[in-house]
Design a protein around this motif. Structure first.
Motif, PDB file in Angstrom:
ATOM      1  N   THR A  26      10.198  44.659 -61.485  1.00 39.89           N
ATOM      2  CA  THR A  26       9.495  45.873 -61.455  1.00 39.89           C
ATOM      3  C   THR A  26       9.847  46.840 -62.772  1.00 39.89           C
ATOM      4  O   THR A  26      10.737  46.722 -63.497  1.00 39.89           O
ATOM      5  CB  THR A  26      10.354  46.985 -60.225  1.00 39.89           C
ATOM      6  N   TYR A  60       7.912  47.231 -54.364  1.00 40.34           N
ATOM      7  CA  TYR A  60       8.424  46.887 -55.799  1.00 40.34           C
ATOM      8  C   TYR A  60       7.023  47.021 -56.717  1.00 40.34           C
ATOM      9  O   TYR A  60       6.199  46.097 -56.503  1.00 40.34           O
ATOM     10  CB  TYR A  60       8.780  45.414 -55.632  1.00 40.34           C
ATOM     11  N   THR A  61       7.145  48.045 -57.559  1.00 41.61           N
ATOM     12  CA  THR A  61       5.832  48.287 -58.157  1.00 41.61           C
ATOM     13  C   THR A  61       5.304  47.019 -59.093  1.00 41.61           C
ATOM     14  O   THR A  61       5.907  46.601 -60.010  1.00 41.61           O
ATOM     15  CB  THR A  61       6.173  49.434 -59.158  1.00 41.61           C
TER      16      THR A  61
END
Length: 346
Positions: A26, A60-61
Motif C-alpha cells: 500500500t 489495502y489501497t
C-alpha cells in the motif's frame, strides 16, 4: 512452474504453504517496490516457484486492483488464489447496512477482475456494536449466489469464533497474529481449531522483521515505522529486549546448523504448528521465491524443537486472547492501528 506441495483449505481448494502477503504494497506503508512493473515481476517469480496464493484486503489501497491486473496478465487467471478481506470502518460500524456490504463485495470482484472471490476474511472491530449478524448474513448470501467461494475471519478472539461456528457460519480459517514472540493463539484457539476444523493462517510470523539475524546483538532501533512499532510493543509484552536477544541467539545457532537464515527457522516453527495450514509472508521489495523454497524444504528436528521450547519457557505470552491488546482503546497497541480505511480503500 515448480511443483510445490499444496495444502487443502477445503475440499477442492488448495493453496501454497506460504501465502504472499501484500499489506506492505500500500502507498501509505511504503514497504513495496518503487514501481508497479517491479511488483509484477516479483509476483511472477513467486508464482513460477509455486507460491500462487496472495493475501490482500478491501482496505489495502490499490492492492486488489494491482492483483487484478496481474491476474489479467496470466494465461490462466485461475492459476492463482486471492484471499481478500472485508473490514468495515469502526467509526460507522453500527450504521453498516446490507447495501454497503454488498457494494464492498462487488467492488472487490470488480477490482480483481474475478467472477468469484476465493476467500473473504471478515473483521468486526467492536463486539459491543450490533451488526455482525447482518454482515455474516450478507456474506452467506453472496456465497450462495456464487460471488464468494469460502469464508474466513481475521483478528477475532476465540470466544467469538466459537460463537460463529455454533451459529453455522462455515468458517474455514482465521487469520491471526502468531509468532515465537506472540503465542496468544495457543491459549485457546489451537484447541478450538482442532475441534472445529477452523485452521489458522498466521501473519506477523517474523514479527514485522524483528525475527531476523540483522537484529542479533543490537540495541532497539531509535526510529521505527508503524509496523516495527507494533511488533516492538510485542517484544516488550514477551519479556523485553534482552529476552528477545536470547531467543535470536538460539535461533541463530539452529540456523547455522541447517545453513539457512534465522528468519527461515522462525517461520518454519510457526508453519509446523498443528493448527496452521499456511503462513503469510510479505512480498517485500525483492522476491522471496528462493527463500520460500528453502523454507518449504527445511525440517526442524527434535533437538531444534527442544532448544526453542526451552527458550520459549523464558518468555511471556502477551496478555489476553488474540487481538485483545489491539482492541483495548487504552492500550498503546490500539493507538497505532488505523480503523477507518474504507475511504482510503476506494
Amino acid at each position: 512452474m515448480t511443483e510445490l506441495a499444496r495444502v487443502w483449505l477445503a475440499p477442492g481448494y488448495s493453496i501454497s504453504p506460504v501465502i504472499n502477503g501484500c499489506w506492505q504494497l500500500t502507498p501509505g506503508h511504503g514497504g513495496g517496490p518503487a514501481s508497479e512493473a517491479e511488483t509484477l515481476r516479483l509476483f511472477s517469480a513467486l508464482v513460477e516457484q509455486g507460491f500462487t496464493t496472495f493475501d490482500c484486503a478491501d482496505i489495502y489501497t490499490g492492492v486488489e486492483s494491482l492483483i487484478g491486473r496481474f491476474r489479467s496478465s496470466l494465461p490462466d487467471p485461475e492459476l492463482i488464489q486471492v484471499h481478500t478481506k472485508l473490514v468495515p470502518d469502526k467509526s460507522t460500524l453500527g450504521q453498516l447496512n446490507s447495501k454497503q456490504v454488498d457494494a464492498v463485495i462487488n467492488r472487490s470482484l470488480r477490482r480483481l477482475g474475478a467472477e468469484r472471490l476465493d476467500l473473504v476474511q471478515f473483521h468486526w472491530w467492536d463486539y459491543r456494536v450490533a451488526g455482525l449478524e447482518l454482515l455474516t448474513e450478507r456474506l452467506l448470501k453472496a456465497q450462495q449466489d456464487g460471488k464468494i467461494g469460502l469464508l474466513g475471519a481475521t483478528n477475532f478472539d476465540t470466544g467469538h469464533i466459537r460463537q460463529l461456528v455454533a451459529q453455522g457460519i462455515p468458517l474455514v480459517s482465521l487469520q491471526a497474529q502468531y509468532s515465537l514472540l506472540d503465542r496468544r493463539p495457543e491459549k485457546q484457539m489451537t484447541a478450538l481449531s482442532r475441534d472445529s476444523g477452523v485452521c489458522l493462517l498466521p501473519y506477523g510470523v517474523l514479527a514485522g522483521g524483528f525475527l531476523a539475524g540483522k537484529y542479533l546483538g543490537t540495541r532497539p532501533p531509535a526510529r521505527m515505522n508503524r509496523s516495527l512499532t507494533k511488533y516492538r510493543l510485542i517484544i516488550e509484552e514477551a519479556g523485553g529486549w534482552a529476552a528477545y536477544q536470547d531467543l535470536l541467539q538460539v535461533l541463530s545457532g539452529i540456523a547455522a546448523r541447517h545453513r539457512v537464515s534465522l528468519e527461515l527457522v522462525a517461520a518454519r516453527w510457526v508453519l509446523d504448528r498443528p493448527s496452521v495450514k499456511a503462513i503469510i509472508l510479505g512480498t517485500g521489495t525483492r522476491s522471496r521465491a528462493t527463500s520460500n523454497l528453502s523454507l518449504a524444504e527445511l525440517a526442524l528436528d527434535p533437538e531444534d524443537a527442544q532448544k526453542i521450547q526451552e527458550q520459549l519457557g523464558r518468555l511471556r505470552i502477551p496478555a489476553g486472547d488474540m487481538y485483545d491488546l489491539e482492541r483495548d482503546e487504552n492500550s498503546p497497541h490500539a493507538g497505532i492501528i488505523k480503523t477507518d480505511l474504507q475511504q482510503e480503500g476506494h
